[in-house]
Design a protein around this motif. Structure first.
Motif, short mmCIF file in Angstrom:
data_model
loop_
_atom_site.label_atom_id
_atom_site.label_comp_id
_atom_site.label_asym_id
_atom_site.label_seq_id
_atom_site.Cartn_x
_atom_site.Cartn_y
_atom_site.Cartn_z
N CYS A 158 0.86 -1.20 0.00
CA CYS A 158 0.00 0.00 0.00
C CYS A 158 0.88 1.24 0.00
O CYS A 158 2.03 1.21 0.47
N CYS B 293 0.76 3.61 1.88
CA CYS B 293 1.09 4.02 3.25
C CYS B 293 2.24 3.19 3.81
O CYS B 293 2.73 3.47 4.90
N CYS C 40 -4.86 -0.85 1.97
CA CYS C 40 -4.70 -1.82 3.05
C CYS C 40 -5.78 -1.65 4.10
O CYS C 40 -5.87 -2.44 5.04
N CYS D 279 -6.26 1.76 5.07
CA CYS D 279 -5.97 3.12 5.53
C CYS D 279 -6.95 4.13 4.92
O CYS D 279 -7.30 5.11 5.57
ZN LIG Z 1 -2.46 1.75 3.42
#
Ligand SMILES: [Zn+2]
Length: 251
Positions: A36, A38, A57, A59
């Motif tokens: 991801c 993030c 994911c 987030c």
């Molecule tokens: Zn993420």
């Protein structure tokens, strides 16, 4: 019916997810390791990737929920207050703009014409049956004592307004104090109307004619102060004790 085949390869991007490699999971086919944006990793079914069912994911959902709750909180702050908060939102500035207080009497008069019947200069409000003077303003009814407190101090009382001389419509500021309920109740000056035996605060015949018992309550306990031959004597003993035990006593 047209069948669709999805091809998934390492390096493909689906929203925030970049495919890394096929997941080798027994009995769970078609899943891919993804990275991801993030920095977190997750395992996602190719169908979820291609249809957009999974975009990150997790987030993305968390960020959206946080944003929504912030937006809701901000919207709530903009809503007008309700109930007691609305009552209390009546400000000293608004009060002073509408009413003028005569300090020496504790009486409010309107600054402006309110209706055909109520004109500028008229005494505001009426005396209620419980002895308190009430004023209706901006669709709420307030006791005049509370409004005097607000007018003079600029803030609502923290507890209850007690009339020091026990006259409930003597709303001169010098006769008012902001006290907790216990202290307020300790400032009783006359016996309850149902105290028929003597009519004096703190004195009872306890059903025995010719005898007068003094009794006081303090800190949740009842204390006997003795038996006396006259009601006045018993009452004096009670008052002496009251001055020592009740901090709200003004007798
Ligand atoms: Zn993420």
């Amino acid at each position: 019916m047209k069948s669709v085949t999805y091809t998934t390869n390492p390096g493909d991007r689906f929203n925030r997810l970049v495919v890394i490699e096929k997941a080798d999971l027994p009995r769970l086919k078609g899943r891919w390791h993804c990275l991801c944006d993030c920095g977190a990793r997750s395992i996602v079914h190719y169908w979820q990737l291609h249809t957009g069912g999974t975009k990150s994911c997790g987030c993305l959902t968390r960020e959206r929920a946080a944003r929504d709750s912030q937006r809701r909180a901000a919207a709530e702050l903009l809503l007008p207050p309700t109930g007691e908060a609305r009552r209390r939102s009546f400000s000293a500035e608004r009060l002073r703009a509408l009413l003028v207080l005569d300090d020496s009497t504790g009486i409010f008069r309107w600054r402006v014409d309110r209706s055909i019947k109520t004109r500028a200069g008229d005494v505001a409000g009426t005396r209620a049956r419980n002895g308190r003077h009430l004023i209706k303003v901006d669709s709420f009814v307030y006791t005049r004592a509370n409004l005097v407190w607000l007018y003079v101090t600029g803030a609502w009382p923290k507890h209850e307004i007690d009339h020091i001389n026990s006259v409930r419509d003597d709303d001169r500021f010098s006769n008012l104090r902001d006290v907790d309920r216990t202290t307020n109740q300790q400032n009783m000056r006359s016996a309850f109307r149902n105290n028929k035996s003597t009519g004096l605060l703190g004195v009872s015949t306890e059903g025995r004619p010719g005898k007068f018992f003094a009794r006081i309550r303090a800190n949740g306990k009842s204390f006997r102060l003795g038996c006396y031959s006259t009601a006045e004597e018993a009452h004096q003993v009670y008052v002496d004790a009251k001055r020592r035990l009740h901090k709200g006593c003004t007798l």
